[in-house]
Design a protein around this motif. Structure first.
Motif, mmCIF file in Angstrom:
data_model
loop_
_atom_site.group_PDB
_atom_site.id
_atom_site.type_symbol
_atom_site.label_atom_id
_atom_site.label_comp_id
_atom_site.label_asym_id
_atom_site.label_seq_id
_atom_site.Cartn_x
_atom_site.Cartn_y
_atom_site.Cartn_z
ATOM 1 N N LEU A 159 -42.547 0.352 3.301
ATOM 2 C CA LEU A 159 -43.225 1.412 2.721
ATOM 3 C C LEU A 159 -44.564 1.312 3.695
ATOM 4 O O LEU A 159 -45.216 2.484 4.358
ATOM 5 C CB LEU A 159 -43.660 1.578 1.477
ATOM 6 C CG LEU A 159 -42.488 2.114 0.468
ATOM 7 C CD1 LEU A 159 -42.902 2.055 -1.027
ATOM 8 C CD2 LEU A 159 -42.192 3.662 0.803
ATOM 9 N N LEU A 160 -45.258 0.338 3.563
ATOM 10 C CA LEU A 160 -46.554 -0.015 4.519
ATOM 11 C C LEU A 160 -46.288 0.454 5.759
ATOM 12 O O LEU A 160 -47.154 1.054 6.441
ATOM 13 C CB LEU A 160 -47.138 -1.271 4.202
ATOM 14 C CG LEU A 160 -47.489 -1.709 2.532
ATOM 15 C CD1 LEU A 160 -47.863 -2.897 2.403
ATOM 16 C CD2 LEU A 160 -48.976 -0.816 2.274
ATOM 17 N N ILE A 161 -45.465 0.187 6.615
ATOM 18 C CA ILE A 161 -45.192 0.147 7.736
ATOM 19 C C ILE A 161 -45.006 1.505 8.140
ATOM 20 O O ILE A 161 -45.617 2.213 9.001
ATOM 21 C CB ILE A 161 -44.010 -0.670 8.556
ATOM 22 C CG1 ILE A 161 -44.474 -1.915 8.345
ATOM 23 C CG2 ILE A 161 -43.546 -0.041 9.785
ATOM 24 C CD1 ILE A 161 -43.060 -2.937 8.645
ATOM 25 N N ALA A 162 -44.255 2.180 7.091
ATOM 26 C CA ALA A 162 -44.283 3.791 7.151
ATOM 27 C C ALA A 162 -45.595 4.424 7.361
ATOM 28 O O ALA A 162 -45.973 5.339 7.928
ATOM 29 C CB ALA A 162 -43.379 4.241 6.157
ATOM 30 N N TRP A 207 -52.631 -9.836 -2.048
ATOM 31 C CA TRP A 207 -52.739 -9.331 -0.798
ATOM 32 C C TRP A 207 -52.230 -9.871 0.606
ATOM 33 O O TRP A 207 -51.312 -9.353 1.210
ATOM 34 C CB TRP A 207 -54.005 -9.042 -0.247
ATOM 35 C CG TRP A 207 -54.633 -8.930 1.141
ATOM 36 C CD1 TRP A 207 -55.031 -9.641 1.940
ATOM 37 C CD2 TRP A 207 -54.491 -7.521 1.648
ATOM 38 N NE1 TRP A 207 -55.062 -9.108 3.236
ATOM 39 C CE2 TRP A 207 -54.815 -7.762 3.351
ATOM 40 C CE3 TRP A 207 -54.212 -6.256 1.170
ATOM 41 C CZ2 TRP A 207 -55.087 -6.706 3.998
ATOM 42 C CZ3 TRP A 207 -54.308 -5.319 2.026
ATOM 43 C CH2 TRP A 207 -54.761 -5.400 3.485
ATOM 44 N N CYS A 208 -52.124 -11.447 0.484
ATOM 45 C CA CYS A 208 -51.432 -12.154 1.642
ATOM 46 C C CYS A 208 -50.176 -11.816 1.600
ATOM 47 O O CYS A 208 -49.379 -11.654 2.700
ATOM 48 C CB CYS A 208 -52.106 -13.490 1.693
ATOM 49 S SG CYS A 208 -53.701 -13.885 1.325
ATOM 50 N N GLY A 209 -49.146 -12.214 0.635
ATOM 51 C CA GLY A 209 -48.014 -12.227 0.510
ATOM 52 C C GLY A 209 -47.241 -10.825 0.537
ATOM 53 O O GLY A 209 -46.290 -10.773 1.093
ATOM 54 N N TRP A 210 -48.048 -9.693 0.125
ATOM 55 C CA TRP A 210 -47.371 -8.526 -0.018
ATOM 56 C C TRP A 210 -47.927 -7.446 0.750
ATOM 57 O O TRP A 210 -47.242 -6.539 1.307
ATOM 58 C CB TRP A 210 -47.608 -8.100 -1.398
ATOM 59 C CG TRP A 210 -46.709 -8.821 -2.429
ATOM 60 C CD1 TRP A 210 -46.873 -10.059 -2.889
ATOM 61 C CD2 TRP A 210 -45.338 -8.468 -3.164
ATOM 62 N NE1 TRP A 210 -46.141 -10.615 -3.663
ATOM 63 C CE2 TRP A 210 -45.180 -9.513 -3.893
ATOM 64 C CE3 TRP A 210 -44.741 -7.191 -3.256
ATOM 65 C CZ2 TRP A 210 -43.947 -9.469 -4.686
ATOM 66 C CZ3 TRP A 210 -43.647 -7.197 -3.959
ATOM 67 C CH2 TRP A 210 -43.389 -8.556 -4.800
ATOM 68 N N ALA A 211 -49.151 -7.350 1.267
ATOM 69 C CA ALA A 211 -49.735 -6.206 1.868
ATOM 70 C C ALA A 211 -50.617 -6.544 3.192
ATOM 71 O O ALA A 211 -50.676 -5.692 3.901
ATOM 72 C CB ALA A 211 -50.935 -5.542 0.938
ATOM 73 N N CYS A 212 -50.951 -7.649 3.506
ATOM 74 C CA CYS A 212 -51.670 -8.129 4.855
ATOM 75 C C CYS A 212 -50.663 -7.928 6.024
ATOM 76 O O CYS A 212 -49.503 -8.088 6.200
ATOM 77 C CB CYS A 212 -52.048 -9.477 4.947
ATOM 78 S SG CYS A 212 -52.813 -10.070 6.271
ATOM 79 N N VAL A 223 -47.010 -8.618 6.518
ATOM 80 C CA VAL A 223 -45.934 -7.614 6.768
ATOM 81 C C VAL A 223 -44.882 -7.551 8.129
ATOM 82 O O VAL A 223 -44.114 -7.457 8.139
ATOM 83 C CB VAL A 223 -46.834 -6.292 6.406
ATOM 84 C CG1 VAL A 223 -45.899 -4.871 6.847
ATOM 85 C CG2 VAL A 223 -47.144 -5.992 4.980
ATOM 86 N N PHE A 224 -45.941 -7.596 9.249
ATOM 87 C CA PHE A 224 -45.175 -7.557 10.552
ATOM 88 C C PHE A 224 -44.447 -8.659 10.766
ATOM 89 O O PHE A 224 -43.251 -8.675 11.407
ATOM 90 C CB PHE A 224 -46.264 -7.301 11.560
ATOM 91 C CG PHE A 224 -46.703 -5.741 11.605
ATOM 92 C CD1 PHE A 224 -45.896 -4.611 11.763
ATOM 93 C CD2 PHE A 224 -48.144 -5.523 11.385
ATOM 94 C CE1 PHE A 224 -46.281 -3.402 11.829
ATOM 95 C CE2 PHE A 224 -48.572 -4.229 11.427
ATOM 96 C CZ PHE A 224 -47.789 -3.001 11.647
ATOM 97 N N LEU A 225 -44.975 -9.927 10.274
ATOM 98 C CA LEU A 225 -44.218 -11.099 10.702
ATOM 99 C C LEU A 225 -42.994 -11.325 9.975
ATOM 100 O O LEU A 225 -41.809 -11.665 10.532
ATOM 101 C CB LEU A 225 -45.424 -12.340 10.297
ATOM 102 C CG LEU A 225 -44.710 -13.710 10.734
ATOM 103 C CD1 LEU A 225 -44.414 -13.736 12.185
ATOM 104 C CD2 LEU A 225 -45.658 -14.771 10.410
#
Lengths: 199, 465
Positions: free
Chosen positions: B43-46, B108-113, B117-119
């Motif tokens: 979702l965040l990437i979208a 934030w680090c685990g879910w949204a950073c 997210v990309f890694l």
């Protein structure tokens, strides 16, 4: 919590200082980190030699001077490209496109004092600016004088210094618009040459 | 298969004794948190990929037009003059992050950073497809170079570069908009060197970061990770190991053994190479991979899940839990201050800016029995539609009048107009300096801005006591 390993080889490698009961290991930094440090050292060496030792690169003074020269050149180029003299101003005053944009500038900036008719005090005794359609000119008898009057203003009488506000292009156009109310070759009298009290 | 190196709390797993890098090959993990994280990451990437494409009010939803100094945020257009709002935006986001951290730790680090997210959900997926699971990847890395290894490396890195190019282009799209980006992509690089070099450098940085640097960013560079120790306390939700339940470790069914069977699954799935059973550590990015890994093992051994779980240090130590803490109140009050100021700021942004200065020359003129003041009014239209503004002067003393306010002024979209304003007063009515107001109004656009100006003149008997 669970005990960290007590017999780690690094345990012997503890820095001697203690602050607030906190001690530090003397572990090696990551190699990539050291690489950035050594890289920065090499960069500094090259940079410092280039600018401070060999004086190969321009220092700030030279750079500012170079930029000032460029600004000056741009100013001269702008002036040269418009070939401002009496003849060119007269020519522009016959060009409908230039006169039309000059009229826009005039109406936005000059009408509060000189009125939309340009006739100023001749039309309304209480107007601020003088009549720009008559043939007796107060500040010089040539179109180029008119350009300088607009650019520099007549601070003593309240004519603002329009140069920094409008810029040369819009001033040229506005002057062309004013000149479009005159004819080249008409007898223009410089008021300064008139005997005092003869107005 | 046990991990090649057992983590300890005295050294960083990914840094060997000689300073060289110990690469990690995290094992696959399945479970509810992994699934939820995958969905939220996609979702965040979208959102990242689509925001420059969605038009709101004639501009992309987010368009930071640096060249024109206009910042379009979901239909709100900010001009360079409104840049001070950025202070409240950044501090507001900062305090929001403080609150989230105090409550939920490194959510934030685990879910949204973007790093995670990309890694985890793009680059590691590519790696998984091309090179197989963690064990296969380590075997491949240790194997000598041969045609198979070269082919896999070529495919993997080519895919990395393609994705990095996409990320870099999207990033630039936020600043130049999609049509301009497309024009630059289809044009020769020589026509837009700056953008070309930026894309090349950005792609290089993104590629290097996700292909090689990875967890080093979180462990060594990221300041947020380092701030954790002052933002969290014993009641912050973290990922922890229930030592009381798990210790002593031992194989399933062994006498007097705890629930931990010492399978080291939690260590092998960790993307930063720590052992969560050694307690809260700075390297932990809260990705919950060890939670899913341990829950799976617990299910296999017929034990309840949650040996490694989201809990606070107090909860793991069987102490009373508290959610409301003084630090939360402080962070909330600070956030409230900032949010109030930002809301007030956004609401008080006028689409038209009105300024006025005294024209060059004398402060006032005496002419034909009249006191005259000359001003230059500047109108800036910050909207993308033209504004028809009427100037109006109020608060003049009797006998004073204004010139230059007769006609309506057309201000083009995103343009500015200058108008002289002249105030006159006959000397017979002049009684000293006074203040008056200039208004600029455009009823059609709901614009009404004003400012105060001073009318000056010669000193009179009563004007300067």
């Amino acid at each position: 919590m669970t005990d960290p390993k007590k017999t780690h080889p690094s345990d012997t490698d503890i820095r001697p200082h203690t602050f607030d009961g906190i001690q530090e290991f003397n572990h090696r930094l990551p190699n990539w980190w050291l690489f950035t440090l050594y890289g920065a050292v090499v960069f500094w060496l090259c940079y410092w030699s280039y600018y401070q030792w060999f004086h190969e690169g321009p220092d700030d003074r030279h750079r500012i001077q170079a930029e000032l020269v460029q600004v000056e050149a741009a100013k001269l180029a702008a002036m040269a490209s418009s070939h401002l003299d009496n003849a060119s101003l007269w020519a522009m005053s016959r060009n409908p496109v230039i006169v039309a944009s000059g009229r826009k500038t005039f109406e936005a900036n000059c009408t509060p004092c000189h009125l939309a008719s340009l006739r100023g005090r001749s039309e309304n005794k209480l107007a601020i600016g003088p009549d720009l359609t008559v043939r007796i000119w107060i500040h010089g008898g040539h179109p180029i004088d008119l350009y300088h009057t607009v650019t520099q203003g007549v601070p003593a009488k309240g004519m603002p210094t329009w140069g920094p506000i409008l810029g040369p292009r819009r001033i040229t156009e506005a002057v062309a618009y004013v000149l479009s109310h005159h004819q080249e070759g008409e007898p223009i009298i410089d008021a300064a040459t008139l005997p005092p009290g003869s107005k | 298969m046990p991990p090649a190196h057992h983590p300890n709390r005295d050294t960083v797993t990914t840094i060997r004794e000689d300073g060289s890098r110990r690469f990690l090959y995290p094992a696959d993990v399945r479970g509810r948190f992994s699934l939820a994280r995958r969905i939220s990451a996609l979702l965040l990437i979208a959102v990242y990929a689509l925001l420059p494409w969605i038009p709101v009010g004639g501009y992309p939803a987010v368009f930071l037009d640096v060249a024109a100094r206009r910042f379009h945020l979901f239909g709100l257009t900010l001009a360079a003059q409104d840049i001070w709002l950025l202070f409240f935006l950044i501090t507001g986001l900062g305090f929001l992050l403080f609150i989230v951290t105090a409550l939920f730790g490194r959510l934030w680090c685990g879910w949204a950073c973007p790093q995670t997210v990309f890694l985890d959900h793009v680059y590691r997926r590519i790696e998984r497809w091309v090179e197989g699971d963690g064990v296969q990847r380590r075997t491949l890395a240790d194997a000598p170079w041969g045609p198979g290894k070269i082919a896999r490396a070529a495919v993997k890195h080519a895919a990395y570069i393609v994705v990095s190019l996409g990320i870099a282009h999207l990033f630039l799209a936020y600043y130049v908009s999609i049509p301009a980006l497309w024009a630059m992509m289809t044009g020769a690089p020589g026509r837009h060197w700056a953008a070309f070099v930026f894309i090349a450098l950005a792609t290089g940085v993104v590629y290097f970061n996700f292909a090689w640097f990875r967890e080093q960013l979180c462990i060594i560079i990221c300041p947020y990770g380092r701030l954790q120790s002052v933002l969290t306390d014993d009641h912050t939700l973290i990922i922890g190991y229930d030592a009381a339940r798990g210790e002593p470790r031992g194989p399933a069914g062994a006498h007097a053994a705890g629930d931990c069977i010492a399978c080291d699954r939690c260590v092998r799935v960790c993307p930063t190479g720590i052992d969560i059973r050694q307690g809260l550590q700075m390297e932990c990015i809260g990705c919950a991979a060890c939670v899913d890994a341990c829950d799976e093992v617990m299910a296999h051994t017929g034990r309840p899940p949650g040996l490694v779980r989201y809990d606070s240090l107090a909860g793991l130590a069987r102490k009373p839990k508290r959610i409301w803490r003084p630090r939360l109140a402080i962070y909330s009050v600070l956030l409230l201050f900032g949010a109030t100021a930002a809301t007030w700021g956004v609401l008080s942004i006028h689409p038209v800016l009105l300024t006025a200065i005294r024209l060059t020359g004398a402060p006032y003129y005496l002419d034909q029995g009249i006191v005259r003041n000359q001003y230059l009014v500047r109108l800036v239209n910050k909207q993308n539609s033209p504004a028809t503004v009427r100037l109006d002067v109020s608060g003049l003393r009797p006998g004073a009048s204004a010139r230059g306010v007769e006609d309506a002024i057309e201000v083009p979209p995103m343009g500015e107009e200058l108008r002289p304003l002249i105030i006159e007063q006959s000397r017979s009515t002049y009684q000293g300096p006074f203040a008056f107001r200039v208004h600029a109004a455009d009823p059609a656009e709901g614009v009404d801005v004003g400012l105060s100006l001073e009318f000056l003149g010669p000193a009179t008997a009563g004007s300067y006591p």
